[in-house]
Enzyme design. Structure first.
Site, short mmCIF file in Angstrom:
data_model
loop_
_atom_site.label_atom_id
_atom_site.label_comp_id
_atom_site.label_asym_id
_atom_site.label_seq_id
_atom_site.Cartn_x
_atom_site.Cartn_y
_atom_site.Cartn_z
N THR A 160 -0.21 -0.20 -4.46
CA THR A 160 0.60 -0.46 -2.89
C THR A 160 1.64 0.06 -3.13
O THR A 160 2.14 0.79 -2.29
CB THR A 160 0.60 -1.71 -3.17
OG1 THR A 160 -1.10 -2.01 -2.77
CG2 THR A 160 0.37 -2.12 -1.20
N HIS A 184 2.37 3.58 -2.92
CA HIS A 184 2.26 3.98 -1.36
C HIS A 184 3.21 3.51 -0.04
O HIS A 184 3.56 4.57 0.95
CB HIS A 184 0.64 3.07 -0.11
CG HIS A 184 -0.55 3.90 -0.27
ND1 HIS A 184 -1.09 5.04 0.28
CD2 HIS A 184 -2.15 3.17 -0.97
CE1 HIS A 184 -2.26 5.45 -0.52
NE2 HIS A 184 -2.71 4.44 -0.99
N GLU A 188 3.30 -7.94 -9.11
CA GLU A 188 2.26 -7.22 -10.09
C GLU A 188 3.42 -8.40 -11.42
O GLU A 188 3.43 -7.29 -12.35
CB GLU A 188 1.86 -6.19 -10.56
CG GLU A 188 1.21 -5.88 -9.90
CD GLU A 188 0.22 -4.94 -10.11
OE1 GLU A 188 0.63 -3.97 -11.28
OE2 GLU A 188 -1.05 -4.62 -9.72
N CYS A 220 -2.16 -18.85 6.63
CA CYS A 220 -1.22 -19.33 7.96
C CYS A 220 -1.86 -21.43 7.95
O CYS A 220 -1.49 -21.83 8.44
CB CYS A 220 -1.74 -19.01 9.04
SG CYS A 220 -2.82 -19.18 9.54
N CYS A 224 -6.49 -14.90 5.65
CA CYS A 224 -6.18 -15.44 6.53
C CYS A 224 -6.35 -14.15 6.64
O CYS A 224 -5.71 -12.92 7.23
CB CYS A 224 -4.95 -16.26 5.85
SG CYS A 224 -3.59 -16.45 7.43
#
Ligand SMILES: [Zn+2]
Ligand SMILES: [Zn+2]
Length: 345
Positions: free
Chosen positions: A43, A46, A65, A94, A108
């Protein structure tokens, strides 16, 4: 506690800038962690490539991480002590949506991912909500502990697959997450085969003791059939995110096999739905992890169930974060690059 800290800011266009910032203090329900190591995730790559600019904004400290030690504790926080080794489960929910109401806080509807939607761990001191913190054994190496987050992903995937000891497993895709899924599945007693086309990744998987298949060279389904006496794989993990991977997942699965969709398919792949009818296959969605998966990941790392030494291929100091990302982007052999964030942690 010093007055300032070093922090690495992602400033778009594949660039990071390391600057000093005021040392942050925890609010009543927060914990401040002195960061030891922070791994670079897919990620994060990205983000580096600019694919998530709208989500991360113009100046974001990324990284999730991580490992570190408790530096300061908010007034309302119990159960941790100063200097204790910890990791963070980087999910803030939330508490007030249908998923949260049902107890599935990790998915969530308004989930905030720390280090993407908020600042993350590529800074010397990171302040996080206390409910995200897991404590570690005192003797755990903090470089190995930085693998707990991606190992927890694998623990969640394997747990939801309901893998039983002795079952046949195929992992399609031998990148970092695929290899960790394979390690956790092997730790759970699965007979694991990794399917991967990249020769460098195949070599690493073999070095970790896995049987591998290169579907560019041999017929994957025929190979799995042969290994399993014509039965096929009881559990298939699709980690490749590719159409050939999705094609393969239904052809290698046993009757009533469970297919776990680990990869994030941004495009809609074509799926052979007929096989789900004909052989009563099951498709299982998996996303991030729950607290129990973190505890499992901590115990697997503590017991040496993950070959951390082989898996961690690079370590660079925070000042070199830019070159670390550039190197990882180019490297065909890298598995996990860690940034050593703290100088003396
Ligand atoms: Zn990650
Ligand atoms: Zn919620």
């Amino acid at each position: 506690m010093s007055e300032t800290i070093n922090a690495a800011y992602y400033r778009r266009n594949k660039s990071f800038v390391v600057e000093t910032a005021p040392s942050p203090l925890p609010e009543d329900d927060e914990i401040a962690i002195r960061i030891a190591y922070c791994g670079i995730c897919g990620t994060d790559m990205h983000i580096y490539h600019g694919n998530m600019d709208a989500r991360v904004g113009e100046s974001r400290i990324i990284g999730h991480e991580m490992s570190g030690v408790v530096e300061a504790i908010g007034a309302n926080v119990e159960g941790v002590s100063l200097g204790q080794q910890v990791v963070v489960r980087p999910l803030d929910h939330c508490g007030d949506c249908p998923a949260c109401d049902a107890g599935h806080t990790h998915i969530c509807h308004k989930l905030k991912f720390l280090g993407i939607d908020t600042d993350g761990a590529m800074q010397e001191i990171w302040v996080v909500p206390a409910h995200t913190v897991h404590t570690l054994p005192d003797d755990m190496r903090l470089d190995h502990a930085a693998l707990i987050e991606p190992v927890a992903v694998a623990c969640h995937d394997v747990r939801l697959s309901e893998l039983q000891s002795g079952e046949d497993v195929v992992v399609i895709g031998g990148g970092p997450i695929g290899v960790l899924v394979a390690m956790v599945a092997r730790d759970a007693g699965g007979n694991v085969v990794i399917s991967e086309v990249n020769p460098n990744r195949l070599a690493i998987a073999q070095k970790m003791g896995f049987d591998t298949v290169n579907p560019a060279e041999v017929d994957l389904a025929a190979t799995i059939n042969e290994r399993t006496g014509g039965k096929g794989a009881d559990v298939v993990f699709e980690v490749s995110g590719s159409q050939p991977g999705v094609d393969a997942m239904t052809t290698v699965a046993a009757t009533r096999g469970r297919i776990v969709m680990v990869a994030i398919h941004a495009q809609k792949p074509t799926v052979d739905m007929f096989q789900f009818f004909w052989r009563e296959l099951k498709l299982i969605g998996v996303r991030v992890y729950e607290p129990v998966d973190y505890e499992k990941a901590i115990s697997i790392i503590a017991s040496g169930g993950v070959d951390a030494e082989t898996f961690i291929t690079d370590v660079a100091p925070l000042d070199d974060i830019q070159t670390a990302f550039e190197a990882l982007d180019r490297s065909p052999t890298a598995m996990k690059s860690l940034i050593k964030v703290g100088k003396d942690v």
